[in-house]
Scaffold this motif. Structure first.
Motif, short mmCIF file in Angstrom:
data_model
loop_
_atom_site.label_atom_id
_atom_site.label_comp_id
_atom_site.label_asym_id
_atom_site.label_seq_id
_atom_site.Cartn_x
_atom_site.Cartn_y
_atom_site.Cartn_z
N ARG A 189 35.16 17.04 -7.77
CA ARG A 189 35.47 18.07 -8.77
C ARG A 189 35.55 17.49 -10.19
O ARG A 189 35.75 18.24 -11.15
N ASN A 190 35.46 16.16 -10.32
CA ASN A 190 35.55 15.51 -11.63
C ASN A 190 36.86 15.87 -12.32
O ASN A 190 36.89 16.33 -13.47
N LEU A 191 37.97 15.65 -11.61
CA LEU A 191 39.29 16.01 -12.12
C LEU A 191 39.92 14.84 -12.86
O LEU A 191 39.71 13.67 -12.51
N THR A 192 40.71 15.15 -13.88
CA THR A 192 41.52 14.16 -14.58
C THR A 192 42.96 14.38 -14.19
O THR A 192 43.52 15.47 -14.40
N LEU A 193 43.59 13.34 -13.60
CA LEU A 193 44.94 13.48 -13.08
C LEU A 193 45.93 12.66 -13.90
O LEU A 193 45.59 11.60 -14.43
N ARG A 194 47.15 13.15 -13.96
CA ARG A 194 48.25 12.36 -14.54
C ARG A 194 49.46 12.55 -13.63
O ARG A 194 49.83 13.69 -13.32
N VAL A 195 50.03 11.43 -13.21
CA VAL A 195 51.18 11.47 -12.31
C VAL A 195 52.42 11.05 -13.08
O VAL A 195 52.42 10.03 -13.78
N CYS A 196 53.47 11.86 -12.98
CA CYS A 196 54.71 11.57 -13.70
C CYS A 196 55.40 10.35 -13.12
O CYS A 196 55.29 10.05 -11.94
N ARG A 197 56.15 9.68 -13.96
CA ARG A 197 56.98 8.58 -13.48
C ARG A 197 58.11 9.11 -12.62
O ARG A 197 58.49 10.28 -12.72
N LYS A 198 58.63 8.21 -11.80
CA LYS A 198 59.76 8.63 -10.97
C LYS A 198 60.97 8.93 -11.85
O LYS A 198 61.18 8.31 -12.89
N ALA A 199 61.77 9.89 -11.43
CA ALA A 199 62.98 10.31 -12.16
C ALA A 199 62.65 10.75 -13.57
O ALA A 199 63.38 10.49 -14.51
N ASP A 200 61.51 11.41 -13.72
CA ASP A 200 61.11 11.88 -15.05
C ASP A 200 60.60 13.32 -14.95
O ASP A 200 59.45 13.62 -15.23
N PRO A 201 61.48 14.26 -14.54
CA PRO A 201 61.03 15.63 -14.36
C PRO A 201 60.75 16.36 -15.66
O PRO A 201 60.08 17.37 -15.68
N GLU A 202 61.26 15.83 -16.80
CA GLU A 202 61.07 16.53 -18.06
C GLU A 202 59.60 16.63 -18.45
O GLU A 202 59.19 17.57 -19.14
N SER A 203 58.79 15.64 -18.04
CA SER A 203 57.38 15.66 -18.42
C SER A 203 56.62 16.77 -17.70
O SER A 203 55.49 17.07 -18.07
N LYS A 204 57.21 17.34 -16.69
CA LYS A 204 56.60 18.50 -16.02
C LYS A 204 57.66 19.60 -15.85
O LYS A 204 57.77 20.24 -14.81
N GLY A 205 58.41 19.81 -16.93
CA GLY A 205 59.50 20.79 -16.88
C GLY A 205 59.04 22.21 -16.63
O GLY A 205 59.77 23.01 -16.05
N LYS A 206 57.82 22.55 -17.06
CA LYS A 206 57.34 23.92 -16.87
C LYS A 206 57.21 24.26 -15.40
O LYS A 206 57.62 25.33 -14.95
N ILE A 207 56.63 23.33 -14.63
CA ILE A 207 56.46 23.61 -13.20
C ILE A 207 57.80 23.55 -12.47
O ILE A 207 58.01 24.26 -11.49
N GLU A 208 58.73 22.71 -12.97
CA GLU A 208 60.07 22.68 -12.38
C GLU A 208 60.73 24.06 -12.52
O GLU A 208 61.37 24.55 -11.60
N ASN A 209 60.57 24.66 -13.70
CA ASN A 209 61.13 25.99 -13.91
C ASN A 209 60.45 27.02 -13.02
O ASN A 209 61.09 27.95 -12.52
N VAL A 210 59.13 26.87 -12.84
CA VAL A 210 58.39 27.81 -11.99
C VAL A 210 58.86 27.71 -10.54
O VAL A 210 59.04 28.71 -9.86
N VAL A 211 59.07 26.48 -10.05
CA VAL A 211 59.56 26.28 -8.69
C VAL A 211 60.91 26.98 -8.51
O VAL A 211 61.15 27.67 -7.52
N GLY A 212 61.79 26.80 -9.50
CA GLY A 212 63.08 27.48 -9.44
C GLY A 212 62.95 29.00 -9.50
O GLY A 212 63.66 29.73 -8.81
N PHE A 213 62.02 29.48 -10.34
CA PHE A 213 61.78 30.92 -10.47
C PHE A 213 61.30 31.50 -9.15
O PHE A 213 61.74 32.58 -8.72
N ILE A 214 60.39 30.79 -8.48
CA ILE A 214 59.88 31.26 -7.19
C ILE A 214 61.00 31.30 -6.15
O ILE A 214 61.13 32.26 -5.38
#
Length: 522
Positions: free
Chosen positions: A227-252
């Motif tokens: 699929r020619n994807l560009t990935l970025r993996v967050c560091r451990k114990a660093d949820p702020e860099s993906k805070g939007k999806i953290e909020n979505v998980v809580g919303f769900i």
């Protein structure tokens, strides 16, 4: 403090010399509220307060239902109450603030204290449109219809700019293949692929992070390249860099899944997608103050188009193409492999992949549709053919049987009779049917039905037997027409059926007997 008490407090503070701004600050209300209250006389204020207590509210019709939800689930939010109402009553039009105010009054009136468990996230700047999708997993424990606890797992996606969301649930743990399938469904949902995908360090995707160099699982690495994807993996114990999806998980978890009863995984996913359209992507976002679905209509234009569909089982690796020959075969390792009739002309080339189980998968390069599967044998110069790829000759026989059975009064019984003949004479069924069809063309339905019943009764399954019985019935009816019942001239042998007496034995030519006498075998 109720409205009348608030009115008295405002009046007393003004009399003590406080300015309207100081009164508003001291009581924690807006200055416009202070101005509005001071315009009313005590009698006007009393009448207004009384009218508020007797005035019907828009949600009074649903009061008992909302109360039952709040009593059963004290931690239920007003936002979830709003979603449940709109799910149950599709025609209901009500504002978010109206529901929030009504729920707050019910809690106060019936002393239903709200249970909370707040979680804090750090805000990060929005990404440009089409730049990023954040991905994360979650799980919940739900009550099933039989009151058992079921653990459900889900994967969620969110476009960072518009906050447009997608999710899928499973009633078992996810595998890497499930994750890839969910990505394909998400790209179809979004209508494209972003420039970057952000993940947590999940074992289904990442084996390890070596100083910033990601080592992905084999399956996901192959999918990433396809699929020619560009990935970025967050560091451990660093949820702020993906805070939007953290909020979505809580919303769900707290808006969709909380307190909902689980029936089966298919209906659960259907309800989830309806929730996305009704609430998840339609409700005004608290940060952006916009509806995700409206912003997404613009962001979608910035996504990279999905050029082709992939079969996640076989088509996320680089594969080999082969020409389709006019005899509907392909060549691979000095052997020929069959394809379904009609493949030649529909496809000029197909893709192939050899699995670890020595299985050859042949599929369409455009759609990923699997065309054929073959076991790879030892040896060369072989034709490996699937019988399903040959012309189905039984369809003509079935149609022939149906045609013959329609010549009888009871076509269903006739078809069952012919089916038994087919099982008894599989190689000669066409000849058998032709002989019976010949009888149907020269005899009426009454004679045919009588012969059919006689054959079934005497367990005679064969075209020759059927023709003999038809001939007997015809002769027997001719005798009955010319001889009176009281003047019978033929004395039957005791214990022998008249049908046997009237039936002629098979005769051989004289040459057959001459050959036997001369010592030849016949």
């Amino acid at each position: 403090m109720d409205k009348w008490e608030m009115y008295m407090e405002i009046s007393q503070l003004i009399k003590k010399g406080f300015s309207k701004t100081k009164v508003a600050d001291k009581l924690g209300i807006s200055r416009s509220t202070v101005y509005r209250y001071l315009k009313k006389s005590p009698s006007d204020m009393s009448e207004w307060v009384d009218s508020l207590q007797t005035r019907s509210k828009k949600l009074d019709t649903y009061k008992e239902l909302i109360l039952s939800w709040l009593r059963e689930h004290p931690d239920m939010s007003a936002a979830q109450v709003e979603d449940w109402l709109k799910e149950k009553y599709e025609d209901l039009k009500v504002g978010e603030s109206t529901v929030r105010s009504y729920v707050r009054e019910l809690r106060k009136e019936y002393k239903i204290k709200k249970e909370t468990s707040p979680r804090i996230y750090e805000a990060i700047p929005d990404s440009p449109m089409g730049e990023q999708i954040q991905v994360d997993f979650g799980h919940t424990k739900q009550k099933s219809v039989d009151n058992k606890e079921v653990k459900l797992n889900f994967i969620a996606f969110v476009l960072s700019n518009s906050r447009y969301k997608y999710k899928e649930w499973l009633d078992r743990p996810f595998t890497t293949k499930d994750v890839i399938k969910a990505h394909e469904n998400a790209f179809r949902w979004f209508g494209g692929i972003p420039n970057e995908l952000v993940y947590d360090q999940d074992s289904l995707i990442v084996v390890s992070e070596n100083g910033g160099d990601l080592i992905l699982t084999q399956e996901f690495q192959q999918y990433k390249e396809s699929r020619n994807l560009t990935l970025r993996v967050c560091r451990k114990a660093d949820p702020e860099s993906k805070g939007k999806i953290e909020n979505v998980v809580g919303f769900i978890k707290h808006n969709f899944a909380k307190h909902r009863v689980f029936h089966n995984i298919d209906s659960w996913n259907e309800q989830g997608w309806e929730w996305l359209n009704r609430t998840g992507n339609y409700k005004v976002h608290h940060t952006t103050k916009k509806r995700p679905v409206e912003v997404f209509s613009l962001e979608r234009q910035h996504l990279r188009p999905v050029n082709k569909n992939l079969d996640i089982n076989y088509n996320y690796e680089n594969s080999i193409s082969r020409c389709v020959h006019k005899d509907n075969t392909i060549r691979y390792l000095s052997n020929r492999y069959s394809l379904p009739l009609g493949t030649f002309g529909k496809y000029e080339t197909v893709c192939i992949k050899e699995t670890e189980e020595k299985e050859l998968i042949i599929y369409s390069a455009e759609t990923g549709e699997i065309i054929a599967k073959h076991h790879i044998p030892d040896g060369k110069g072989l034709l490996i053919k699937d019988r399903k790829h040959s012309r189905d000759r039984t369809k003509g026989i079935d149609a022939f049987m149906d045609t013959v059975s329609q010549q009888f009064n009871d076509s269903e019984i006739a078809y069952d009779y012919l089916q038994t003949i087919k099982e008894k004479y599989p190689r000669y069924i066409r000849d058998q049917l032709q002989m019976i069809l010949k009888e149907t063309k020269v005899n009426n339905r009454d004679i045919l039905s009588a012969a059919l019943n006689e054959c079934i009764k005497r367990n005679l399954y064969g075209a020759t037997d059927f023709s003999d019985v038809v001939a007997y019935i015809i002769r027997h009816r001719q005798v009955e027409d010319t001889v009176n019942d009281t003047d019978e001239n033929v004395t039957r042998i005791k214990g022998v059926s008249g049908w046997v007496i009237e039936t002629e034995a098979q005769k051989r030519e004289i040459n057959a007997y001459t050959a036997i006498l001369e010592g030849e075998s016949v």
